[in-house]
Design an enzyme around this catalytic site. Structure first.
Site: not given
Ligand SMILES: [Zn+2]
Length: 306
Positions: A78, A235, A239, A262
């Site tokens: 973030h 969101h 990311d 991720h």
């Molecule tokens: Zn996140």
């Protein structure tokens, strides 16, 4: 031109997973320094960890980077998104613990702090990474892909069984402050069952119903509900921007993520850099620099307003 922040800016909070209090200070840094973390609580080993793709240790829940001495910092995505989204290319981030503060679960407070500090232009020319051909990684139904485009576009879709999330997709050209207008305040999200599982395993100890959107079936359990009807996919785009920042320079290309996370975005960067024909360095012209995600978001000290 490359940019840094005009003066130091501090953030205090708790780590999402550790629950431990942490203080983090962003400092100005020179051209070609990049984004580097320095653990001020580590004195017996090298405390510096470069925020770069080949320092990432795969993790499902967050992005964690580690140096050759095993010193790490986690949940960096973030603040990385905030730096890219606000146009900061160089900063030294001092932090007194192993995890970045979660604050409100989004990038909004980081961006506000960076905006309050302002930016300073450096003498070094800004180089970007131009994607020359499609590169893709897959895992089951999840896909992450980079393909050629004039500037950074993020195209994301998710599909959750919980009706409160369901299917969501969004596509955004990241030029001209789109991150700040559309993505930066979207919070991390999870299911109540995930919270129970993580807590049982000593994780998410700093998580609350305010700094994460928690859903259970068709219900949003977080008080106040959602900040946007499609806050979860926003969101995921936040990311993705933060994880793509680990390329070490702005990317000129289109990122497509379907159910990606991720670890997959990091695998995608590894696949990109493993193929010399898939990308090239490009020195940004002033016109190109103005189409980067953070252009024009912050006032710049010592620069005439455009
Ligand atoms: Zn996140």
């Amino acid at each position: 031109m490359q940019m840094t922040i005009a003066k130091p800016v501090a953030f205090e909070g708790v780590g999402l997973h550790t629950g431990a209090p942490v203080r983090m200070v962003l400092h100005p840094a020179p051209s070609d320094h990049g984004i580097v973390f320095r653990r001020t609580d580590i004195t017996d080993r090298n405390p510096r960890i470069a925020a770069i793709w080949d320092r990432v240790t795969p993790s499902k829940l967050c992005t964690l980077i580690e140096n050759e001495d095993g010193v790490s910092v986690s949940t960096i995505e973030h603040i990385m998104a905030a730096l890219v989204g606000a146009g900061v290319h160089n900063t030294l981030i001092e932090i007194d613990g192993p995890e970045v503060p979660i604050l409100d679960g989004s990038s909004a407070e980081f961006v506000a702090g960076i905006q309050a500090a302002g930016l300073r232009a450096l003498s070094g020319a800004l180089r970007a990474i131009r994607v020359l051909k499609p590169v893709e990684v897959r895992e089951g139904e999840a896909v992450a892909r980079l393909e050629p485009a004039a500037s950074l576009v993020i195209d994301f879709s998710i599909d959750f069984a919980d009706a409160a999330i369901g299917k969501q997709e969004k596509r955004l050209n990241m030029a001209n402050g789109a991150f700040v207008r559309e993505l930066m305040d979207s919070r991390t999200f999870c299911r109540q069952a995930d919270v129970d599982f993580m807590r049982a395993n000593g994780l998410a100890l700093g998580g609350t119903y305010e700094n994460a959107v928690v859903v259970d079936g068709d219900k949003v359990l977080s008080p106040g509900g959602l900040r946007h009807a499609d806050e979860p996919v926003r969101h995921k785009m936040l990311d993705a921007l933060g994880d793509l920042a680990l390329a070490g320079a702005p990317i000129l290309g289109r990122y497509v993520g379907a159910r990606a996370g991720h670890a997959m975005t990091n695998r995608l960067l590894r696949a990109l850099f493993a193929d010399p024909e898939a990308w090239e360095w490009e020195t940004c012209s002033p016109a190109q620099a103005y189409s980067l995600p953070g252009a024009g978001v912050c006032r710049a000290a010592g620069l005439a307003a455009r």
